[in-house]
Structures are given as structure tokens and as C-alpha cells.
Design a protein around this motif. Structure first.
Motif, PDB file in Angstrom:
ATOM      1  N   LEU A   5       0.568  -1.199   0.357  1.00  0.00           N
ATOM      2  CA  LEU A   5       0.056  -0.398   0.037  1.00  0.00           C
ATOM      3  C   LEU A   5       0.925   1.567  -0.422  1.00  0.00           C
ATOM      4  O   LEU A   5       1.819   1.185   0.898  1.00  0.00           O
ATOM      5  N   LYS A   6       0.182   2.607  -0.548  1.00  0.00           N
ATOM      6  CA  LYS A   6       1.127   3.688  -0.582  1.00  0.00           C
ATOM      7  C   LYS A   6       0.409   4.511   0.542  1.00  0.00           C
ATOM      8  O   LYS A   6      -0.135   4.065   1.468  1.00  0.00           O
ATOM      9  N   GLN A   7       1.267   5.505   0.557  1.00  0.00           N
ATOM     10  CA  GLN A   7       1.518   6.070   2.055  1.00  0.00           C
ATOM     11  C   GLN A   7       0.447   6.849   2.025  1.00  0.00           C
ATOM     12  O   GLN A   7      -0.332   7.281   1.180  1.00  0.00           O
ATOM     13  N   GLY A   8      -0.719   6.945   3.105  1.00  0.00           N
ATOM     14  CA  GLY A   8      -1.748   7.222   2.999  1.00  0.00           C
ATOM     15  C   GLY A   8      -3.284   6.574   2.695  1.00  0.00           C
ATOM     16  O   GLY A   8      -4.597   7.007   3.044  1.00  0.00           O
ATOM     17  N   GLU A   9      -3.073   5.017   2.746  1.00  0.00           N
ATOM     18  CA  GLU A   9      -4.161   4.673   1.627  1.00  0.00           C
ATOM     19  C   GLU A   9      -4.664   2.799   2.832  1.00  0.00           C
ATOM     20  O   GLU A   9      -5.357   2.468   2.789  1.00  0.00           O
ATOM     21  N   TYR A  10      -3.601   3.351   4.165  1.00  0.00           N
ATOM     22  CA  TYR A  10      -3.488   2.247   4.933  1.00  0.00           C
ATOM     23  C   TYR A  10      -5.374   2.329   5.677  1.00  0.00           C
ATOM     24  O   TYR A  10      -5.822   1.301   5.165  1.00  0.00           O
ATOM     25  N   THR A  11      -5.357   2.833   6.252  1.00  0.00           N
ATOM     26  CA  THR A  11      -6.853   3.262   7.080  1.00  0.00           C
ATOM     27  C   THR A  11      -8.163   3.070   6.052  1.00  0.00           C
ATOM     28  O   THR A  11      -8.441   2.114   6.268  1.00  0.00           O
ATOM     29  N   ASN A  28      -3.439  -8.879   8.252  1.00  0.00           N
ATOM     30  CA  ASN A  28      -2.009  -9.041   7.518  1.00  0.00           C
ATOM     31  C   ASN A  28      -1.495  -8.030   7.284  1.00  0.00           C
ATOM     32  O   ASN A  28      -0.842  -7.557   8.279  1.00  0.00           O
ATOM     33  N   ILE A  29      -2.506  -6.918   7.348  1.00  0.00           N
ATOM     34  CA  ILE A  29      -1.996  -5.620   7.009  1.00  0.00           C
ATOM     35  C   ILE A  29      -1.719  -4.764   8.031  1.00  0.00           C
ATOM     36  O   ILE A  29      -0.386  -3.927   7.665  1.00  0.00           O
ATOM     37  N   LEU A  30      -2.702  -5.166   8.802  1.00  0.00           N
ATOM     38  CA  LEU A  30      -2.345  -3.816  10.700  1.00  0.00           C
ATOM     39  C   LEU A  30      -0.917  -5.084  10.911  1.00  0.00           C
ATOM     40  O   LEU A  30      -0.200  -4.230  11.619  1.00  0.00           O
ATOM     41  N   GLU A  31      -0.658  -5.823  10.747  1.00  0.00           N
ATOM     42  CA  GLU A  31       0.833  -6.481  11.343  1.00  0.00           C
ATOM     43  C   GLU A  31       1.315  -6.577  10.923  1.00  0.00           C
ATOM     44  O   GLU A  31       2.508  -6.159  11.248  1.00  0.00           O
ATOM     45  N   THR A  32       1.277  -6.537  10.033  1.00  0.00           N
ATOM     46  CA  THR A  32       2.599  -6.275   8.625  1.00  0.00           C
ATOM     47  C   THR A  32       3.488  -4.735   9.837  1.00  0.00           C
ATOM     48  O   THR A  32       4.539  -4.421   9.293  1.00  0.00           O
ATOM     49  N   GLU A  33       1.801  -3.953   9.241  1.00  0.00           N
ATOM     50  CA  GLU A  33       2.677  -2.605   9.751  1.00  0.00           C
ATOM     51  C   GLU A  33       3.168  -2.385  10.685  1.00  0.00           C
ATOM     52  O   GLU A  33       4.215  -1.428  11.447  1.00  0.00           O
TER      53      GLU A  33
END
Length: 66
Positions: A5-11, A28-33
Motif C-alpha cells: 500500500l502507498k502511504q496514506g492508503e492504509y486506513t 495481515n496488513i495491520l500486523e505487517t505495518e
């Protein structure tokens, strides 16, 4: 595989995945970040918990529905 994901696209991406019922990918995205940043976030941990619960309930429903 967790998407990049690009910066600013996480939420927006995480909440869209949750809304779409893709709890495992959202977690998975949250854990990876969190691993990448080296910081724990109460908000992220709470969402991971919710996603894990909902994902397990979805599997349970699929396996045991009558």
C-alpha cells in the motif's frame, strides 16, 4: 500475500477490507505495518482482535451451518 500500500492508503484500505468481510487480509496488513514500524498501536491491536474474531466466526458459520 499481503498487498503493498502507498502511504496514506492504509486506513481506507483496511476499513474497506473489513466492510467487505476480508478480515484476514485486513489483519495481515495491520500486523505487517506494526512489525515494519516497530511500534504497537492500541487501535491496530483492537482492529486485529476484531478481524480475528470475525474471521473465526465466519469460518465457524461456514463449517457448521445447517
Amino acid at each position: 500475500m499481503t498487498r503493498v500500500l502507498k502511504q496514506g492508503e492504509y486506513t481506507s484500505t483496511v476499513y474497506k477490507l473489513i466492510a467487505d468481510g476480508d478480515y484476514k487480509e485486513a489483519a495481515n496488513i495491520l500486523e505487517t505495518e506494526m512489525k515494519r514500524s516497530g511500534q504497537e498501536s492500541r487501535a491496530a491491536l483492537s482492529l486485529i482482535g476484531k478481524c480475528t474474531f470475525c474471521w473465526r466466526e465466519s469460518i465457524r458459520f461456514i463449517l457448521f451451518k445447517k
